[in-house]
Design an enzyme around this catalytic site. Structure first.
Site, short mmCIF file in Angstrom:
data_model
loop_
_atom_site.label_atom_id
_atom_site.label_comp_id
_atom_site.label_asym_id
_atom_site.label_seq_id
_atom_site.Cartn_x
_atom_site.Cartn_y
_atom_site.Cartn_z
N LYS A 236 77.42 16.31 10.04
CA LYS A 236 76.36 15.37 9.69
C LYS A 236 75.42 16.01 8.68
CE LYS A 236 72.06 14.11 11.27
NZ LYS A 236 71.01 13.43 12.04
N ASP B 187 73.57 10.76 7.36
CA ASP B 187 72.60 10.10 8.25
C ASP B 187 71.23 10.10 7.61
OD1 ASP B 187 71.41 8.95 10.48
OD2 ASP B 187 71.24 10.84 11.56
N LYS C 43 69.51 7.13 7.37
CA LYS C 43 68.81 6.01 8.05
C LYS C 43 68.06 5.12 7.06
CE LYS C 43 68.20 8.51 12.43
NZ LYS C 43 68.78 9.82 12.10
N ASP D 65 64.66 -0.13 3.86
CA ASP D 65 63.82 -0.46 2.71
C ASP D 65 64.14 -1.92 2.36
OD1 ASP D 65 62.36 -0.29 0.22
OD2 ASP D 65 62.71 1.87 0.23
N THR E 119 67.14 8.22 20.05
CA THR E 119 67.34 8.79 21.40
C THR E 119 66.14 9.62 21.85
OG1 THR E 119 68.73 10.37 20.24
CG2 THR E 119 69.85 8.80 21.63
N ARG F 285 71.28 20.92 17.91
CA ARG F 285 70.80 22.20 18.40
C ARG F 285 71.70 22.93 19.39
NH1 ARG F 285 65.00 19.50 19.09
NH2 ARG F 285 66.47 17.76 19.31
O1 C5P Z 1 69.67 18.74 17.98
P1 C5P Z 1 70.13 17.42 18.54
O2 C5P Z 1 71.50 17.52 19.23
O3 C5P Z 1 69.09 16.75 19.39
O4 C5P Z 1 70.38 16.53 17.24
C1 C5P Z 1 70.70 15.18 17.31
C2 C5P Z 1 70.96 14.68 15.93
O5 C5P Z 1 71.22 13.28 16.01
C3 C5P Z 1 69.78 14.86 14.98
O6 C5P Z 1 70.35 15.26 13.74
C4 C5P Z 1 69.13 13.48 14.88
O7 C5P Z 1 68.67 13.21 13.56
C5 C5P Z 1 70.32 12.56 15.17
N1 C5P Z 1 69.98 11.26 15.73
C6 C5P Z 1 69.27 11.06 16.92
N2 C5P Z 1 69.00 9.78 17.35
C7 C5P Z 1 69.42 8.73 16.65
C8 C5P Z 1 70.14 8.92 15.45
C9 C5P Z 1 70.40 10.21 15.02
O8 C5P Z 1 68.92 12.03 17.59
N3 C5P Z 1 69.24 7.50 17.11
#
Ligand code: C5P
Length: 243
Positions: A34, A61, A63, A66, A139, A222
């Protein structure tokens, strides 16, 4: 059970150099990376080109949210990036940007403009069209009231606008799968292996539960990127994805 999902590693790092180290380390085990707002803002399309050059796929990603014309133009630019990496030889492999995000809050017209722009540009350039998925509720968001209904109504909007799927937490994945059928793509972030640090995420789930609930793609940042041994962490998550 015989459900399958694919792992996407979120390259949430501040520079191309750091991304490149991670991509090189993870490439033997990971097929999809990603590229999000942090990395794209820092280094632009170079990360996309590097990943595609290795024969891997990119989930872009950014998002988009606009006015319809601006989002459609951004989608045209994203699809055009694939022109660099698509050759007659790899046309079927879907290297390059195979999926990108728009925000369902942008409304139906914006969403359908995005999908139409992707179809038209991909056809004109002779490249495969990236799937377009709509963000429902982040999330990290635990404040939105009636999250389930909100996610379902935004998923309905995405479906009606002709999108390929949505990004949603595992907690809503089973309902979305039931309501919108097997071909609607569900991308799930907020994945945490058992015992892992949750960070700012609120609606988290284990890899096995996300797959079991019907998610097609799991986005993990992470727990892999910040691990002492990212390749080992990715392998462990891949093992947990078999359910
Ligand atoms: O570090 P972590 O596992 O929390 O990263 C989750 C990834 O998913 C991040 O790059 C975040 O931008 C992305 N994301 C998210 N919730 C969404 C869409 C994308 O956490 N609804």
């Amino acid at each position: 059970m015989n459900k399958k999902g694919q792992l996407i590693v979120a390259l949430d790092v501040p520079s191309f150099e750091e991304a490149r180290k991670l991509i090189d380390t993870l490439s033997p085990v990971v097929d999809i990376f990603k590229v999000g707002s942090q990395l794209f803002t820092a280094c632009g399309p170079i990360a996309v080109r590097y990943i595609a050059g290795l024969g891997k796929k990119v989930f872009l990603d950014l998002k988009y949210h606009d006015i319809p014309n601006t989002v459609a133009s951004a989608v045209v630019a994203a699809v055009a990036l694939n022109q660099d990496v698509f050759t007659a030889a790899n046309r079927d492999k879907q290297n390059g940007i195979f999926m990108l995000t728009v925000h369902t809050l942008g409304g139906k017209e914006m969403l359908s403009f995005a999908q139409e722009a992707a179809k038209k540009t991909a056809a004109q350039l002779g490249v495969l069209k990236p799937m377009i998925v709509g963000i429902t509720v982040l999330t990290s968001d635990a404040k939105t009231e009636n999250i389930t209904e909100t996610v379902l109504s935004r998923a309905r909007l995405a479906k009606d606008a002709g999108l390929d799927g949505v990004v949603a937490s595992s907690q809503e994945a089973a309902l979305i799968r039931k309501e919108f059928g097997k071909d609607f793509i569900i991308v799930t972030p907020g994945i945490r292996p058992k015992g892992a640090d949750v960070g700012d995420q609120k609606r988290v789930t284990t890899p096995a539960d996300a797959i079991d609930n019907g998610s097609n793609f799991l986005v993990v940042g992470r727990p892999i990127v910040a691990a002492a041994d990212p390749a080992k962490a990715a392998k462990e998550i891949l093992k947990e994805m078999v359910c």
